[in-house]
Design an enzyme around this catalytic site. Structure first.
Site, PDB file in Angstrom:
ATOM      1  N   SER A  29       0.819  -1.204   0.000  1.00 46.09           N
ATOM      2  CA  SER A  29       0.000   0.000   0.000  1.00 46.09           C
ATOM      3  C   SER A  29       0.856   1.257   0.000  1.00 46.09           C
ATOM      4  O   SER A  29       0.437   2.310  -0.470  1.00 46.09           O
ATOM      5  CB  SER A  29      -0.923   0.012   1.224  1.00 46.09           C
ATOM      6  OG  SER A  29      -0.157  -0.052   2.416  1.00 46.09           O
ATOM      7  N   GLY A  61      -5.449   0.375   6.113  1.00 49.61           N
ATOM      8  CA  GLY A  61      -6.023  -0.155   7.344  1.00 49.61           C
ATOM      9  C   GLY A  61      -7.453   0.266   7.626  1.00 49.61           C
ATOM     10  O   GLY A  61      -8.204  -0.463   8.271  1.00 49.61           O
ATOM     11  N   CYS A  92       2.084  -6.846   2.195  1.00 48.74           N
ATOM     12  CA  CYS A  92       1.173  -6.081   3.044  1.00 48.74           C
ATOM     13  C   CYS A  92       0.290  -7.080   3.779  1.00 48.74           C
ATOM     14  O   CYS A  92      -0.435  -7.854   3.149  1.00 48.74           O
ATOM     15  CB  CYS A  92       0.325  -5.140   2.197  1.00 48.74           C
ATOM     16  SG  CYS A  92      -0.971  -4.248   3.102  1.00 48.74           S
ATOM     17  N   ASN A  93       0.367  -7.071   5.098  1.00 48.34           N
ATOM     18  CA  ASN A  93      -0.444  -7.998   5.886  1.00 48.34           C
ATOM     19  C   ASN A  93      -1.933  -7.766   5.681  1.00 48.34           C
ATOM     20  O   ASN A  93      -2.711  -8.706   5.510  1.00 48.34           O
ATOM     21  CB  ASN A  93      -0.099  -7.847   7.371  1.00 48.34           C
ATOM     22  CG  ASN A  93       1.215  -8.484   7.744  1.00 48.34           C
ATOM     23  OD1 ASN A  93       1.290  -9.650   8.097  1.00 48.34           O
ATOM     24  ND2 ASN A  93       2.286  -7.703   7.662  1.00 48.34           N
ATOM     25  N   THR A  94      -2.350  -6.506   5.709  1.00 48.11           N
ATOM     26  CA  THR A  94      -3.769  -6.186   5.589  1.00 48.11           C
ATOM     27  C   THR A  94      -4.332  -6.690   4.262  1.00 48.11           C
ATOM     28  O   THR A  94      -5.395  -7.320   4.210  1.00 48.11           O
ATOM     29  CB  THR A  94      -3.989  -4.672   5.709  1.00 48.11           C
ATOM     30  OG1 THR A  94      -3.528  -4.240   6.997  1.00 48.11           O
ATOM     31  CG2 THR A  94      -5.451  -4.316   5.571  1.00 48.11           C
ATOM     32  N   CYS A 206       3.349  -5.599  10.314  1.00 50.29           N
ATOM     33  CA  CYS A 206       3.123  -4.631   9.241  1.00 50.29           C
ATOM     34  C   CYS A 206       4.488  -4.369   8.635  1.00 50.29           C
ATOM     35  O   CYS A 206       5.453  -4.098   9.363  1.00 50.29           O
ATOM     36  CB  CYS A 206       2.509  -3.338   9.773  1.00 50.29           C
ATOM     37  SG  CYS A 206       2.428  -1.997   8.540  1.00 50.29           S
ATOM     38  N   HIS A 208       5.670  -1.958   7.186  1.00 49.46           N
ATOM     39  CA  HIS A 208       6.202  -0.615   7.414  1.00 49.46           C
ATOM     40  C   HIS A 208       7.071  -0.545   8.674  1.00 49.46           C
ATOM     41  O   HIS A 208       8.028   0.233   8.724  1.00 49.46           O
ATOM     42  CB  HIS A 208       5.054   0.390   7.572  1.00 49.46           C
ATOM     43  CG  HIS A 208       4.501   0.885   6.276  1.00 49.46           C
ATOM     44  ND1 HIS A 208       3.641   0.131   5.510  1.00 49.46           N
ATOM     45  CD2 HIS A 208       4.691   2.048   5.605  1.00 49.46           C
ATOM     46  CE1 HIS A 208       3.308   0.828   4.427  1.00 49.46           C
ATOM     47  NE2 HIS A 208       3.938   1.985   4.462  1.00 49.46           N
TER      48      HIS A 208
END
Length: 286
Positions: A29, A61, A92-94, A206, A208
């Protein structure tokens, strides 16, 4: 579990001979996927890497699930059409917890997802008290809770959904670091002391967060081991690629969906990952 995020799915032609070095698409993202990009580049130096960041919509998120699924599919469709990768990594986990089944059914290339490193964290923990520091979207997903139920039965697990930490990590690359106080506020819930046992491992769920690992280590109220999944993602990507054709290392490319120019601090940060060719990816739909 309903599906295996990390495993990937080998396409029918995934092992077919190539007349070029393999091309790997790494998607996130925002800029968190750079941590995965860097690890993949380290273990597959002959591959051509393409980094795609949906900076126009970051962060993911807070997006509704149907909106997120449609957006990721649209971005990946444009990126696949433009770059023709041999494999794609959703760093990206989400996004991984929602979109991978859709992507795997829509495209004929393997996809590797991102999984919170809950299993190795529990195996390594001495205090048997671990925390999973993630975004609210990852914390609320059934997949994350299934990972805890299956792989962390012997541990006391604290799930922490930070609303600001991913943004802080992204801002740091733009040359606008968050204050120590703001970082401590996001980090504090992941450190739990109960019954004489303290958290000794924090899972960075995450991509990031490892961008500011040096600051997290410095601001932690007591020493812990921070674990992220980038090495495992890179290893799985290399496994799916199989034998890699040796050749000259090709320059990596980056595509951002946002149209704003990258400021000098960001260009310098991207340069450390070998990314100097930065282009705009136009997305229709989603």
């Amino acid at each position: 579990m309903k599906f295996d995020l990390l495993a990937g799915t080998a396409a029918p032609n995934a092992s077919a001979p190539r007349d070029r070095v393999p091309r790997i698409l790494v998607f996130d993202s925002g800029l968190g996927g750079l941590t995965v990009h860097g690890e993949i580049a380290r273990i597959t130096p002959s591959a051509e890497l393409i980094y795609v960041a949906d900076t126009e919509v970051f962060p993911y998120g807070q997006l509704a699930e149907d909106v997120l699924i449609a957006r990721v599919r649209a971005v990946i469709a444009e990126a696949v059409k433009l770059t023709e990768p041999d494999i794609a990594v959703i760093a990206c986990n989400t996004a991984s917890t929602l979109v991978l089944p859709v992507l795997r059914s829509a495209f004929d290339i393997p996809f590797v997802g991102t999984v919170p490193a809950i299993k190795p964290a529990c195996e390594q923990s001495l205090s048997k008290r671990i925390s999973v520091l993630a975004t609210p979207g990852t914390v609320m997903r059934d997949y994350t809770r299934e990972l805890v139920a299956v792989h962390a039965q012997s541990c006391d697990v604290t799930l922490v959904g930070s609303t600001r930490l991913a943004g802080f990590a992204q801002d740091e690359l733009f040359g606008a670091p968050a204050s120590d106080a703001d970082l401590i506020e996001e980090l504090r819930p992941a450190f739990v002391e109960k019954g004489g046992a303290r958290t000794d491992i924090v899972v960075l769920a995450c991509t990031h967060y490892p961008l500011i690992l040096h600051r997290l280590v410095a601001l932690a109220p007591w020493p812990v081991t921070f674990i992220d999944s980038a090495p495992a993602i890179a290893r799985r990507t290399a496994q799916l690629l199989g034998d890699v054709k040796e050749g000259p290392q090709l320059p990596a490319r980056a595509f951002f969906t946002g149209s704003e120019a990258a400021p000098p601090p960001l260009r310098a940060a991207l340069g450390t990952y070998g990314l100097s060719d930065i282009q705009t990816l136009k997305v229709s739909g989603g």
